[in-house]
Design a protein around this motif. Structure first.
Motif, mmCIF file in Angstrom:
data_model
loop_
_atom_site.group_PDB
_atom_site.id
_atom_site.type_symbol
_atom_site.label_atom_id
_atom_site.label_comp_id
_atom_site.label_asym_id
_atom_site.label_seq_id
_atom_site.Cartn_x
_atom_site.Cartn_y
_atom_site.Cartn_z
ATOM 1 N N SER A 150 0.814 -1.213 0.000
ATOM 2 C CA SER A 150 0.000 0.000 0.000
ATOM 3 C C SER A 150 0.844 1.258 0.000
ATOM 4 N N ARG A 151 2.177 1.096 0.070
ATOM 5 C CA ARG A 151 3.090 2.234 -0.018
ATOM 6 C C ARG A 151 4.425 1.723 -0.543
ATOM 7 N N ILE A 152 5.166 2.605 -1.199
ATOM 8 C CA ILE A 152 6.523 2.284 -1.631
ATOM 9 C C ILE A 152 7.473 3.226 -0.903
ATOM 10 N N ASN A 153 8.310 2.660 -0.060
ATOM 11 C CA ASN A 153 9.218 3.433 0.777
ATOM 12 C C ASN A 153 10.642 3.224 0.291
ATOM 13 N N SER A 154 11.229 4.283 -0.274
ATOM 14 C CA SER A 154 12.599 4.222 -0.803
ATOM 15 C C SER A 154 12.772 3.041 -1.752
ATOM 16 N N GLY A 155 11.766 2.850 -2.608
ATOM 17 C CA GLY A 155 11.804 1.800 -3.611
ATOM 18 C C GLY A 155 11.330 0.441 -3.138
ATOM 19 N N ARG A 156 11.000 0.304 -1.867
ATOM 20 C CA ARG A 156 10.599 -0.991 -1.303
ATOM 21 C C ARG A 156 9.095 -1.012 -1.064
ATOM 22 N N ARG A 157 8.426 -2.026 -1.585
ATOM 23 C CA ARG A 157 6.979 -2.158 -1.409
ATOM 24 C C ARG A 157 6.646 -2.617 0.007
ATOM 25 N N GLU A 158 5.672 -1.941 0.623
ATOM 26 C CA GLU A 158 5.267 -2.273 1.988
ATOM 27 C C GLU A 158 3.741 -2.333 2.080
ATOM 28 N N LEU A 159 3.230 -3.278 2.829
ATOM 29 C CA LEU A 159 1.809 -3.288 3.176
ATOM 30 C C LEU A 159 1.707 -2.800 4.616
ATOM 31 N N ILE A 160 1.405 -1.508 4.763
ATOM 32 C CA ILE A 160 1.321 -0.923 6.100
ATOM 33 C C ILE A 160 -0.103 -0.490 6.447
ATOM 34 N N ASP A 161 -1.015 -0.611 5.479
ATOM 35 C CA ASP A 161 -2.432 -0.321 5.710
ATOM 36 C C ASP A 161 -3.163 -1.657 5.782
#
Length: 316
Positions: A252-263
């Motif tokens: 649900s977000r891309i942080n510094s190129g890394r995909r994350e599911l934080i929602d």
């Protein structure tokens, strides 16, 4: 029906210290958000990062049909708060930022200052659906994106980075425990028959310790052999729907190129067994197209849309 959560990313009217600088950028942001919500067509959408209530009203005014708004009365220092957009009038049943009675304040900076409450309130509502009452709490836990003294986004040294990372983790863990206490109240020991969901921006991934706090008793996760085997924990357990999201969409977000599911969307026993589909982004679409964000959120002040993808479930 579709139930969802979406971090709207700094939803402020233009001209202030945090929102877009001009009306054109603001209108572009609203149009982008409205297009996504219209395509989602949720019955109930939990929202985060509502900086000004009037801005959410502006957004609701761009959506077709009648929409109702509920907002927490406990914003953070920037005015950021959680809330709901709902097709039917929601009844607010809880709005709190108070830690549980036995949970002590947590250290928040190098001065030794402590925080005795959650940074943003947790809001719970009940809505009437065609299949009965749905009870949902929305949350926005402490961010992993760190702020240092003097409103800096970059540390002076690695020691400062480590300490402020720890302070953020202390607070996020305390907030997760607080949200779990609210979930216990909403479930009332009857998750086998109650449709209860806890959703929002939890600011960490599925296996993070803070996210795991929210689930309650371990066992029976989706995709494990115990999922369809009733046990005593079913009455108070919450299930993260993340395993139901197609693998290529599970962020649900891309942080510094890394995909994350934080929602996340967490569902009671009765509700999770009514879920027929789950996703991030838009139903039927490919993987979410998101910008990559870095440590300084101010760089997206003029950007349209949001740096998060909505997360949703479809319930029969």
């Amino acid at each position: 029906m579709l139930l969802g959560t979406w971090n709207l990313e700094n939803l402020y009217r233009p001209g202030g210290p945090f929102g877009p600088k001009d009306k054109a950028a603001y209108e572009a942001k609203l149009a982008s958000l409205a297009a996504v919500i219209t395509e989602l067509d949720p019955v109930l959408l939990g929202v985060q990062e509502v900086g000004e209530p009037e801005a959410l009203q502006d957004l609701a005014g761009m959506l077709g049909g009648e929409w109702h708004i509920a907002l927490s009365a406990h914003p953070d220092g920037r005015g950021i708060r959680v809330g709901f957009l709902s097709r039917t009038a929601p009844q607010v049943i809880a709005d709190t930022n108070a830690f549980p009675a036995k949970l002590r304040p947590v250290q928040s900076d190098d001065s030794g200052a402590v925080e005795p409450t959650a940074g943003r309130g947790f809001l719970a509502v009940e809505v009437t659906t065609d299949t009965g009452t749905l009870t949902v709490a929305v949350a926005h836990l402490k961010s992993k994106l760190l702020t240092y003294p003097g409103n800096r986004f970059f540390p002076r040294d690695e020691g400062e980075r480590a300490r402020y990372g720890a302070y953020a983790l202390y607070r996020r863990a305390a907030e997760a425990a607080t949200l779990r206490a609210l979930a216990d109240e909403l479930l009332a020991g009857d998750g086998r028959t109650r449709d209860v969901a806890v959703l929002g921006d939890m600011n960490d991934e599925v296996q993070a310790a803070t996210t795991q706090i929210l689930l309650g008793p371990p066992g029976s996760e989706i995709g494990t052999p115990g999922y369809d085997r009733p046990d005593q924990g079913d009455a108070v357990r919450l299930w993260d729907v993340a395993p139901l999201i197609p693998a290529d969409q599970r962020y649900s977000r891309i942080n510094s190129g890394r995909r994350e599911l934080i929602d996340h969307i967490l569902a009671s026993h009765h509700l999770v067994h009514r879920v027929t589909a789950a996703g991030a982004g838009l139903p039927g679409a490919e993987a979410p197209q998101l910008p990559s964000v870095g440590p300084d959120p101010a760089t997206r002040r003029e950007a349209p849309g949001s740096d998060h993808a909505p997360v949703w479930v479809r319930v029969e």
